[in-house]
Write a protein that holds these residues in place. Structure first.
Motif, PDB file in Angstrom:
ATOM      1  N   ASP A  64       0.864  -1.358  -0.043  1.00  0.00           N
ATOM      2  CA  ASP A  64       0.099  -0.101   0.123  1.00  0.00           C
ATOM      3  C   ASP A  64       0.687   1.251   0.157  1.00  0.00           C
ATOM      4  O   ASP A  64       2.044   1.221   0.372  1.00  0.00           O
ATOM      5  CB  ASP A  64      -0.919  -0.206   1.252  1.00  0.00           C
ATOM      6  N   ALA A  65       0.316   2.247  -0.460  1.00  0.00           N
ATOM      7  CA  ALA A  65       1.007   3.687  -0.777  1.00  0.00           C
ATOM      8  C   ALA A  65       0.300   4.588   0.210  1.00  0.00           C
ATOM      9  O   ALA A  65      -0.771   4.672   0.093  1.00  0.00           O
ATOM     10  CB  ALA A  65       1.197   4.058  -1.825  1.00  0.00           C
ATOM     11  N   ILE A  66       1.148   4.882   1.147  1.00  0.00           N
ATOM     12  CA  ILE A  66       0.276   6.048   2.242  1.00  0.00           C
ATOM     13  C   ILE A  66       0.774   7.455   1.434  1.00  0.00           C
ATOM     14  O   ILE A  66       2.141   7.584   1.564  1.00  0.00           O
ATOM     15  CB  ILE A  66       1.018   5.986   3.746  1.00  0.00           C
ATOM     16  N   TYR A  67      -0.008   8.087   1.172  1.00  0.00           N
ATOM     17  CA  TYR A  67       0.219   9.331   0.382  1.00  0.00           C
ATOM     18  C   TYR A  67       0.394  10.626   0.923  1.00  0.00           C
ATOM     19  O   TYR A  67      -0.140  11.010   1.672  1.00  0.00           O
ATOM     20  CB  TYR A  67      -0.836   9.646  -0.447  1.00  0.00           C
ATOM     21  N   PHE A  79       5.752  -2.889   2.165  1.00  0.00           N
ATOM     22  CA  PHE A  79       5.414  -4.050   1.815  1.00  0.00           C
ATOM     23  C   PHE A  79       5.068  -5.110   2.887  1.00  0.00           C
ATOM     24  O   PHE A  79       5.908  -5.105   3.806  1.00  0.00           O
ATOM     25  CB  PHE A  79       6.659  -4.729   0.905  1.00  0.00           C
ATOM     26  N   PHE A  80       3.792  -5.786   3.407  1.00  0.00           N
ATOM     27  CA  PHE A  80       3.820  -6.146   4.400  1.00  0.00           C
ATOM     28  C   PHE A  80       2.899  -7.760   4.328  1.00  0.00           C
ATOM     29  O   PHE A  80       2.369  -8.018   3.039  1.00  0.00           O
ATOM     30  CB  PHE A  80       3.079  -5.480   5.473  1.00  0.00           C
ATOM     31  N   GLY A  81       2.686  -8.730   5.174  1.00  0.00           N
ATOM     32  CA  GLY A  81       2.135  -9.685   5.373  1.00  0.00           C
ATOM     33  C   GLY A  81       1.613  -9.875   6.701  1.00  0.00           C
ATOM     34  O   GLY A  81       1.719  -8.970   7.493  1.00  0.00           O
ATOM     35  N   VAL A  82       1.063 -11.145   6.935  1.00  0.00           N
ATOM     36  CA  VAL A  82       0.642 -11.614   8.375  1.00  0.00           C
ATOM     37  C   VAL A  82       1.077 -12.627   8.720  1.00  0.00           C
ATOM     38  O   VAL A  82       1.254 -13.727   7.994  1.00  0.00           O
ATOM     39  CB  VAL A  82      -1.125 -11.789   8.243  1.00  0.00           C
ATOM     40  N   ASN A  83       1.539 -12.672   9.894  1.00  0.00           N
ATOM     41  CA  ASN A  83       2.383 -14.232  10.459  1.00  0.00           C
ATOM     42  C   ASN A  83       1.086 -15.004  10.958  1.00  0.00           C
ATOM     43  O   ASN A  83      -0.037 -14.809  10.796  1.00  0.00           O
ATOM     44  CB  ASN A  83       3.210 -13.856  11.313  1.00  0.00           C
TER      45      ASN A  83
END
Length: 184
Positions: A64-67, A79-83
């Protein structure tokens, strides 16, 4: 390492700066090596941890881009995920001064290189066309999916029926067998 230092380190690493040079720059920012509360080894461990997290939890990648919410008026791409504990795991981030197709393709190529060539199975975004283009260009076999939060927000704001949006949300977020999902 503090999250801010780790994020800055990852951004510099993505830009091709060596870890010892990054350590020297961060020490310079802190006013000297004596003011840095981590070692060069800690930095290498942090890099390895991000790669390990991605290896384990990177089958589904969200970005996602935080503008322009920072003092530099640049977009921040995360860039992320979930554990396995349903906790957010950040794999990397970048400051973006110019958003275009080439920049997003380059970002995904850098992530791919940093994560030893592992491509995600699915990529979740807010549906921005620049991100969609980059995913199709770099992650050839990955499935692009839209973020549940954005889908629910759009349904809520565009459909004037609270009963429908409540059922829609339950259907989207529920853990159903295929036949039960199709019935709902």
């Amino acid at each position: 390492m503090a999250e801010a230092d780790a994020s800055q380190m990852n951004n510099m690493k993505d830009a091709g700066i060596s870890t010892p040079h990054i350590y020297a720059m961060l020490a310079n920012q802190a006013g000297g090596y004596e003011n840095v509360n981590y070692t060069l080894r800690d930095m290498y461990n942090e890099i390895s941890r991000s790669q390990l997290d991605y290896e384990i939890f990177g089958d589904v990648l969200a970005f996602d881009a935080i503008y322009k919410k920072n003092k530099y008026l640049c977009s921040v791409v995360v860039f992320f995920g979930v554990n396995h504990h349903n906790q957010t795991v950040v794999f990397g981030s970048a400051l973006v001064t110019d958003e275009n197709k080439e920049v997003y393709v380059w970002l995904l190529q850098q992530l791919l290189a940093a994560m030893k060539g592992k491509t995600p199975i699915s990529v979740i975004t807010d549906g921005a066309s620049l991100m969609k283009f980059a995913i199709e260009a770099v992650f050839l076999n990955s499935h692009h999916r839209l973020c549940a939060w954005h889908l629910i927000r759009n349904a809520t704001s565009n459909v004037g029926n609270p009963k429908f949006t409540s059922m829609f949300k339950k259907c989207m977020l529920g853990d159903y067998e295929i036949s039960v999902f199709e019935q709902k």
